[in-house]
Scaffold this motif. Structure first.
Motif, PDB file in Angstrom:
ATOM      1  N   ALA A 296       0.528  -0.958   0.079  1.00 35.59           N
ATOM      2  CA  ALA A 296      -0.229   0.406   0.155  1.00 35.59           C
ATOM      3  C   ALA A 296       0.879   1.252  -0.095  1.00 35.59           C
ATOM      4  O   ALA A 296       0.800   2.519  -0.642  1.00 35.59           O
ATOM      5  CB  ALA A 296      -1.431  -0.053   0.935  1.00 35.59           C
ATOM      6  N   ARG A 297       2.499   1.118   0.626  1.00 31.22           N
ATOM      7  CA  ARG A 297       2.711   2.304   0.478  1.00 31.22           C
ATOM      8  C   ARG A 297       3.161   2.525  -0.462  1.00 31.22           C
ATOM      9  O   ARG A 297       3.911   3.834  -0.968  1.00 31.22           O
ATOM     10  CB  ARG A 297       4.215   2.509   1.557  1.00 31.22           C
ATOM     11  CG  ARG A 297       3.539   2.512   3.647  1.00 31.22           C
ATOM     12  CD  ARG A 297       4.658   2.458   3.872  1.00 31.22           C
ATOM     13  NE  ARG A 297       4.210   2.296   5.034  1.00 31.22           N
ATOM     14  CZ  ARG A 297       3.808   0.952   6.200  1.00 31.22           C
ATOM     15  NH1 ARG A 297       4.515  -0.133   5.496  1.00 31.22           N
ATOM     16  NH2 ARG A 297       3.250   1.114   7.866  1.00 31.22           N
ATOM     17  N   ILE A 298       3.797   1.561  -1.491  1.00 36.25           N
ATOM     18  CA  ILE A 298       4.425   1.575  -2.794  1.00 36.25           C
ATOM     19  C   ILE A 298       2.978   1.805  -3.385  1.00 36.25           C
ATOM     20  O   ILE A 298       3.250   3.233  -4.424  1.00 36.25           O
ATOM     21  CB  ILE A 298       4.991   0.222  -3.060  1.00 36.25           C
ATOM     22  CG1 ILE A 298       6.100   0.043  -2.161  1.00 36.25           C
ATOM     23  CG2 ILE A 298       5.042  -0.235  -4.832  1.00 36.25           C
ATOM     24  CD1 ILE A 298       6.770  -1.681  -2.461  1.00 36.25           C
ATOM     25  N   TRP A 299       2.038   1.851  -3.403  1.00 37.32           N
ATOM     26  CA  TRP A 299       0.666   2.358  -4.109  1.00 37.32           C
ATOM     27  C   TRP A 299       0.948   3.583  -3.645  1.00 37.32           C
ATOM     28  O   TRP A 299       0.902   4.790  -5.160  1.00 37.32           O
ATOM     29  CB  TRP A 299       0.138   1.962  -3.898  1.00 37.32           C
ATOM     30  CG  TRP A 299      -0.987   0.559  -4.874  1.00 37.32           C
ATOM     31  CD1 TRP A 299      -0.736  -0.988  -3.909  1.00 37.32           C
ATOM     32  CD2 TRP A 299      -0.995   0.369  -6.019  1.00 37.32           C
ATOM     33  NE1 TRP A 299      -0.899  -1.583  -5.119  1.00 37.32           N
ATOM     34  CE2 TRP A 299      -0.940  -0.594  -6.084  1.00 37.32           C
ATOM     35  CE3 TRP A 299      -0.959   1.262  -6.673  1.00 37.32           C
ATOM     36  CZ2 TRP A 299      -1.959  -1.661  -7.777  1.00 37.32           C
ATOM     37  CZ3 TRP A 299      -1.665   0.895  -8.591  1.00 37.32           C
ATOM     38  CH2 TRP A 299      -1.722  -0.277  -8.907  1.00 37.32           C
ATOM     39  N   CYS A 300       0.913   4.282  -3.080  1.00 37.01           N
ATOM     40  CA  CYS A 300       0.403   5.317  -2.478  1.00 37.01           C
ATOM     41  C   CYS A 300       1.928   6.619  -3.037  1.00 37.01           C
ATOM     42  O   CYS A 300       1.582   7.773  -3.843  1.00 37.01           O
ATOM     43  CB  CYS A 300       0.615   5.778  -0.814  1.00 37.01           C
ATOM     44  SG  CYS A 300      -0.988   4.769  -0.041  1.00 37.01           S
ATOM     45  N   ALA A 301       3.300   5.919  -3.082  1.00 36.23           N
ATOM     46  CA  ALA A 301       4.091   6.512  -3.043  1.00 36.23           C
ATOM     47  C   ALA A 301       4.274   6.344  -5.087  1.00 36.23           C
ATOM     48  O   ALA A 301       3.964   7.247  -5.605  1.00 36.23           O
ATOM     49  CB  ALA A 301       5.034   5.944  -3.385  1.00 36.23           C
ATOM     50  N   HIS A 302       3.724   5.857  -5.910  1.00 34.80           N
ATOM     51  CA  HIS A 302       3.060   5.885  -7.137  1.00 34.80           C
ATOM     52  C   HIS A 302       2.698   6.965  -7.740  1.00 34.80           C
ATOM     53  O   HIS A 302       2.549   7.317  -8.452  1.00 34.80           O
ATOM     54  CB  HIS A 302       3.285   4.421  -7.774  1.00 34.80           C
ATOM     55  CG  HIS A 302       3.955   3.662  -7.543  1.00 34.80           C
ATOM     56  ND1 HIS A 302       3.877   2.359  -8.053  1.00 34.80           N
ATOM     57  CD2 HIS A 302       5.188   3.998  -7.722  1.00 34.80           C
ATOM     58  CE1 HIS A 302       5.437   1.641  -7.488  1.00 34.80           C
ATOM     59  NE2 HIS A 302       5.947   2.314  -7.644  1.00 34.80           N
ATOM     60  N   ILE A 303       1.499   6.390  -6.618  1.00 35.28           N
ATOM     61  CA  ILE A 303       0.612   8.154  -6.712  1.00 35.28           C
ATOM     62  C   ILE A 303       0.532   9.190  -6.576  1.00 35.28           C
ATOM     63  O   ILE A 303       0.414  10.280  -7.719  1.00 35.28           O
ATOM     64  CB  ILE A 303      -1.191   7.749  -6.112  1.00 35.28           C
ATOM     65  CG1 ILE A 303      -2.007   5.435  -6.806  1.00 35.28           C
ATOM     66  CG2 ILE A 303      -2.672   8.079  -6.010  1.00 35.28           C
ATOM     67  CD1 ILE A 303      -2.614   5.521  -5.304  1.00 35.28           C
ATOM     68  N   LEU A 304       1.187   9.196  -6.222  1.00 37.45           N
ATOM     69  CA  LEU A 304       1.930  10.596  -5.438  1.00 37.45           C
ATOM     70  C   LEU A 304       2.854  11.747  -6.830  1.00 37.45           C
ATOM     71  O   LEU A 304       2.831  12.266  -6.943  1.00 37.45           O
ATOM     72  CB  LEU A 304       2.188  11.263  -4.154  1.00 37.45           C
ATOM     73  CG  LEU A 304       1.710  10.622  -2.884  1.00 37.45           C
ATOM     74  CD1 LEU A 304       2.936  10.346  -1.695  1.00 37.45           C
ATOM     75  CD2 LEU A 304       1.082  12.009  -2.653  1.00 37.45           C
ATOM     76  N   ALA A 305       3.458  10.191  -6.844  1.00 39.27           N
ATOM     77  CA  ALA A 305       4.900  10.956  -8.148  1.00 39.27           C
ATOM     78  C   ALA A 305       3.578  10.882  -9.826  1.00 39.27           C
ATOM     79  O   ALA A 305       4.025  11.305 -10.464  1.00 39.27           O
ATOM     80  CB  ALA A 305       5.443   8.906  -8.444  1.00 39.27           C
ATOM     81  N   LEU A 306       2.965  10.189 -10.009  1.00 39.50           N
ATOM     82  CA  LEU A 306       1.705  10.788 -11.040  1.00 39.50           C
ATOM     83  C   LEU A 306       1.303  11.643 -10.660  1.00 39.50           C
ATOM     84  O   LEU A 306       1.164  12.467 -11.990  1.00 39.50           O
ATOM     85  CB  LEU A 306       0.583   9.626 -11.081  1.00 39.50           C
ATOM     86  CG  LEU A 306       1.138   8.184 -11.942  1.00 39.50           C
ATOM     87  CD1 LEU A 306      -0.618   7.153 -11.680  1.00 39.50           C
ATOM     88  CD2 LEU A 306       1.381   7.795 -13.217  1.00 39.50           C
ATOM     89  N   ALA A 307       0.907  12.178  -9.516  1.00 39.80           N
ATOM     90  CA  ALA A 307       0.293  13.274  -9.424  1.00 39.80           C
ATOM     91  C   ALA A 307       1.118  14.377  -9.736  1.00 39.80           C
ATOM     92  O   ALA A 307       0.715  15.439 -10.109  1.00 39.80           O
ATOM     93  CB  ALA A 307      -0.764  13.820  -8.529  1.00 39.80           C
ATOM     94  N   ASP A 308       2.476  13.942  -9.239  1.00 36.26           N
ATOM     95  CA  ASP A 308       3.250  14.911  -9.313  1.00 36.26           C
ATOM     96  C   ASP A 308       3.506  15.885 -10.761  1.00 36.26           C
ATOM     97  O   ASP A 308       3.715  16.773 -11.454  1.00 36.26           O
ATOM     98  CB  ASP A 308       4.956  15.109  -8.625  1.00 36.26           C
ATOM     99  CG  ASP A 308       4.262  15.322  -7.172  1.00 36.26           C
ATOM    100  OD1 ASP A 308       3.752  15.896  -6.891  1.00 36.26           O
ATOM    101  OD2 ASP A 308       5.597  14.350  -6.373  1.00 36.26           O
TER     102      ASP A 308
END
Length: 87
Positions: free
Chosen positions: A65-77
């Motif tokens: 889940a932490r990996i998913w969060c990191a990927h989603i935040l990278a996409l948002a950036d």
């Protein structure tokens, strides 16, 4: 105190929530648009849930889940940067 600051209640001039892109839409059009947005949201979350359920243990699911969060935040950036460039 009689003056209201932005974000305070009651609102003197409420926003028309039924307006879509500044134009009036029928209730059917609004229903279809909201249903489509909700379906997309649910499909994305169900995909993530499926991936998390594939993890063998609770801690590994949390790590994933932490990996998913990191990927989603990278996409948002990336999306935010592209929107700033386009503006």
């Amino acid at each position: 105190m009689t003056q209201h600051r932005p974000g305070q209640w009651p609102v003197e001039q409420p926003v028309d929530l039924d307006a879509v892109d500044g134009a009036k839409a029928t209730h059917d059009e609004l229903y279809v648009k909201r249903a489509a947005e909700k379906a997309l949201h649910e499909m994305c979350l169900d995909s993530i849930r499926h991936d998390l359920e594939q993890q063998p243990t609770g801690p590994s699911a949390q790590a994933k889940a932490r990996i998913w969060c990191a990927h989603i935040l990278a996409l948002a950036d990336d999306v935010a940067a592209a929107k700033r460039k386009a503006a």
